[in-house]
Scaffold this motif. Structure first.
Motif, PDB file in Angstrom:
ATOM      1  N   ALA A 194       0.840  -1.196   0.000  1.00  0.00           N
ATOM      2  CA  ALA A 194       0.000   0.000   0.000  1.00  0.00           C
ATOM      3  C   ALA A 194       0.874   1.245   0.000  1.00  0.00           C
ATOM      4  CB  ALA A 194      -0.922  -0.007   1.219  1.00  0.00           C
ATOM      5  N   SER A 195       1.943   1.207   0.759  1.00  0.00           N
ATOM      6  CA  SER A 195       2.835   2.354   0.841  1.00  0.00           C
ATOM      7  C   SER A 195       3.538   2.588  -0.499  1.00  0.00           C
ATOM      8  CB  SER A 195       3.838   2.100   1.960  1.00  0.00           C
ATOM      9  OG  SER A 195       4.887   3.002   1.883  1.00  0.00           O
ATOM     10  N   HIS A 196       4.015   1.518  -1.109  1.00  0.00           N
ATOM     11  CA  HIS A 196       4.636   1.657  -2.426  1.00  0.00           C
ATOM     12  C   HIS A 196       3.641   2.177  -3.449  1.00  0.00           C
ATOM     13  CE1 HIS A 196       8.139  -1.309  -1.518  1.00  0.00           C
ATOM     14  NE2 HIS A 196       8.405  -0.087  -1.155  1.00  0.00           N
ATOM     15  N   ALA A 197       2.397   1.683  -3.350  1.00  0.00           N
ATOM     16  CA  ALA A 197       1.389   2.103  -4.320  1.00  0.00           C
ATOM     17  C   ALA A 197       1.123   3.601  -4.219  1.00  0.00           C
ATOM     18  CB  ALA A 197       0.091   1.312  -4.127  1.00  0.00           C
ATOM     19  N   LEU A 198       1.342   4.184  -3.029  1.00  0.00           N
ATOM     20  CA  LEU A 198       1.177   5.627  -2.888  1.00  0.00           C
ATOM     21  C   LEU A 198       2.350   6.387  -3.498  1.00  0.00           C
ATOM     22  CD1 LEU A 198      -0.120   6.189   0.743  1.00  0.00           C
ATOM     23  CD2 LEU A 198      -1.359   6.527  -1.377  1.00  0.00           C
ATOM     24  N   GLY A 199       3.418   5.672  -3.818  1.00  0.00           N
ATOM     25  CA  GLY A 199       4.589   6.319  -4.385  1.00  0.00           C
ATOM     26  C   GLY A 199       5.686   6.563  -3.373  1.00  0.00           C
ATOM     27  N   MET A 200       5.583   5.965  -2.191  1.00  0.00           N
ATOM     28  CA  MET A 200       6.632   6.147  -1.187  1.00  0.00           C
ATOM     29  C   MET A 200       7.841   5.298  -1.561  1.00  0.00           C
ATOM     30  SD  MET A 200       5.213   7.045   2.366  1.00  0.00           S
ATOM     31  CE  MET A 200       3.841   6.314   3.128  1.00  0.00           C
ATOM     32  N   THR A 201       9.022   5.794  -1.252  1.00  0.00           N
ATOM     33  CA  THR A 201      10.238   5.035  -1.520  1.00  0.00           C
ATOM     34  C   THR A 201      10.433   3.990  -0.425  1.00  0.00           C
ATOM     35  OG1 THR A 201      11.564   6.554  -0.236  1.00  0.00           O
ATOM     36  CG2 THR A 201      11.319   7.058  -2.564  1.00  0.00           C
ATOM     37  N   GLN A 204      11.211   5.654   2.957  1.00  0.00           N
ATOM     38  CA  GLN A 204      10.006   6.266   3.551  1.00  0.00           C
ATOM     39  C   GLN A 204       9.085   5.202   4.109  1.00  0.00           C
ATOM     40  OE1 GLN A 204       8.697   8.480   0.110  1.00  0.00           O
ATOM     41  NE2 GLN A 204       8.952  10.428   1.176  1.00  0.00           N
TER      42      GLN A 204
END
Ligand code: ATP
Ligand code: MG
Lengths: 316, 266
Positions: A194-201, A204
């Motif tokens: 979910a975090s990656h899908a938001l564009g977080m590295t 992060q």
């Protein structure tokens, strides 16, 4: 609140606030089971405790010395040194633990191998030996030379505090690395996605999403580690650092009150571990946010809650 | 986008939002996607159906590069997914570059995957603040508006564990929308929900479709596919078996496998 009041007055004589009166019923009055075993156990325990107390009162212990020395200046300095070295070593262990856990889990094979080696060595040798090795480092390196940055005699650098910090901290780091790794791996993979899908590295995601959730798993064993550390720090008397055990036993030897001073030391260790157990409770509570529907009450909140329920009937 | 590229797909004048060309994906020896061809135009709602294990989730995850494809080409809004093309060579993107591309693609998961240590509004603010570097004040205001849009204005301060499944999924949609994506991917957004909660989530999705969001929706809700979908794609065993307008595919399936599947779910 009306239902708690209704519960207290089962005959249906509750206040007028009750909308529909419950059908009348008679509370069951039965003779409770008698627990004879509990009474026997209690008597046995009281007798044994009395026996133990009598034994100590007859032993050659000068209890007044224990009381006198409890707040002795040297003892208090020892307590402070124990707290200081434990907190510093634990902080170092935490930082190293997170660092090596992340390295171990990273896809980079080099950092993974380095982390594995570190844990293998520092967890695989006794902390006592590690302390002695740091303290005696000057036997093999006369000077510490970090090129243009820093240069000094090893003896000057390796003070008892530094040797104790390195010995305890590096050892603790190896244990913490495994605890942190278990914590990180306990976080659901869906969170990372979910975090990656938001564009977080990756960094992060680790800092904002994974580690805060891993904390719930990390804190309880870390609390145990810290309480262990308070006690293990007694080993650093071997590198001449005057913490609680060394301070008390020195007094004990010079004033011929050896056992008395061990009692003083034990009392202080118990005080320290108790205080930090309370701290652990509040820390765990803080990181339980979101995972429990309602947080556990703090002891203070429990007291207040009890007081208000006691007071309520009078108010009503 | 900087270097003009002759291989860039252009269909009928409008550049498709998503274009898949012979996409293959294997996990070790298991060949999961076996040559997917698909085009989704801007503002289109494409519903993806198919039996369990047919590779629907895997395909969605390839679109925002949660999985890397093994063969074929995949474009989102004209940009190659996961690679950069220089001449006729492909270069893998760095993690940071992949992360940057994902900002424009929202994803909603079957199991919600809200961040449990953050309140609803903090979940929605997380992307804008961390990724888009919005100020907290601005992000909070927008997040509140988004929560209002999904009908959860009063739940801003609740933690996910204090919300029902349907409410959690709507927060998850708001969280994805906060990044102002140009494409939304939904992976069975309602199949973990109690029947009476499904409607709320579908209503939010219907609203999104009306506002012109491009959406790819893996779903078992045939009613939603029929009403809201512009295209319906039936996948089986890692391949697209049949696709077309939802009413046609559902009403008059051409393939035996489609008929067999539909007879089970309808
Ligand atoms: N990371 C993985 N490693 C190995 N196999 C995987 C992985 N992810 C998916 N698979 C396999 O790929 C196949 C397709 O999975 P996928 O989740 O895409 O199916 P699906 O069509 O979404 O099914 P469902 O309707 O049950 O969600 C399954 O057989 C699954 O076991
Ligand atoms: Mg799936």
């Amino acid at each position: 609140m009306s239902d708690t009041e209704a519960g207290r007055t089962p005959e249906g004589t509750a206040g007028p606030s009750q909308a529909a009166p419950a059908s009348p019923y008679e509370a069951i009055r039965a003779i409770p089971v008698r627990h004879y075993g509990r009474w026997v156990a209690a008597v046995v325990v009281v007798v044994l405790l009395g026996w133990l107390a009598y034994g100590f009162s007859q032993g050659k212990i000068i209890w007044s010395t224990v009381g006198d020395k409890l707040f002795d200046h040297t003892v208090l300095t020892g307590v402070w040194h124990t707290v200081l070295i434990s907190v510093c070593a634990m902080a170092m262990g935490l930082v190293l633990g997170v660092l090596f856990a992340v390295m171990r889990l990273s896809r980079n094979p080099v950092t993974g191998a380095v982390s594995w080696l570190y844990i293998w060595f520092f967890r695989g040798t006794p902390v006592y030996v590690q302390l002695l090795m740091w303290f005696n480092l000057s036997l093999i390196f006369h000077t510490i030379n970090l090129g243009p940055i820093y240069k000094n005699d090893t003896v000057a650098v390796m003070t008892p505090f530094v040797a104790a910090l390195l010995g305890l901290g590096l050892n603790e780091g190896a244990y913490m690395a495994e605890i942190v790794r278990a914590g990180i791996q306990s976080v659901d993979e869906g969170q990372t996605e979910a975090s990656h899908a938001l564009g977080m590295t990756g960094a992060q995601t680790m800092r904002r999403i994974v580690l805060p959730q891993a904390m719930r798993v990390i804190i309880p064993p870390t609390g145990n580690e810290f309480i262990n550390m308070l006690k293990t720090s007694s080993l650093v008397s071997v590198v001449q650092y005057s913490e609680l055990l060394r301070a008390t036993s020195d007094i004990g030897i010079s004033s011929n009150a050896i056992m008395e001073m061990y009692f003083v030391a034990s009392i202080w260790y118990l005080v320290l571990t108790s205080v930090f157990s309370v701290g652990q409770f509040y820390l765990e509570r803080r990181y339980a946010r979101g995972s429990l529907r309602s947080l556990p009450l703090t002891p203070w909140q429990k007291v207040r809650a009890n007081l208000t329920t006691l007071r309520r009937p009078k108010v009503a | 986008m900087s270097t003009p590229d002759m291989t860039k797909p252009v269909a009928g004048g409008v550049e498709p939002m998503v274009r898949a060309e012979n996409v293959h994906k294997s996990f070790g020896a298991a060949h999961i996607l076996k040559g997917i061809d698909l085009e989704v135009a801007p503002r289109e709602v494409c519903c993806l159906i198919g039996p369990s294990g047919s590779g629907k989730s895997t395909f969605l995850r390839c679109i925002n590069h949660l999985e890397q494809i093994n063969a074929g080409r995949l474009w989102v809004d004209g940009d190659l997914v996961g690679y950069r093309q220089r001449g006729d060579r492909l270069h893998e993107l760095r993690d940071r570059e992949v992360a940057a591309k994902r900002r424009d693609i929202g994803m909603v998961f079957q199991r919600f995957n809200l961040f449990p240590h953050m309140t609803a509004i903090e979940n929605v603010m997380e992307g804008p603040v961390q990724v888009r570097r919005e100020s907290k004040a601005v992000a909070r205001e927008r997040a509140a508006a988004l929560l209002d849009r999904v009908g959860l204005a009063d739940k801003a301060g609740s933690y996910p564990s204090q919300l029902s499944g349907g409410q959690q999924q709507r927060v998850a949609i708001a969280r994805a929308l906060a990044m102002e994506p140009k494409l939304m991917l939904f992976d069975e957004p309602t199949s973990a929900l109690d029947p009476e909660l499904v409607g709320d989530v579908l209503d939010v999705m219907r609203g999104l479709a009306e506002d012109g969001m491009t959406m790819i929706v893996v779903t078992h809700e045939m009613g939603f596919a029929r009403e809201v979908g512009d295209a319906l794609v039936f996948m089986d065993d890692g391949m697209v078996v049949e696709s077309g307008h939802p009413r046609e595919v559902l009403g008059n399936p051409q393939h035996e496998r489609t008929r067999a599947f539909l007879s089970k779910v309808l």
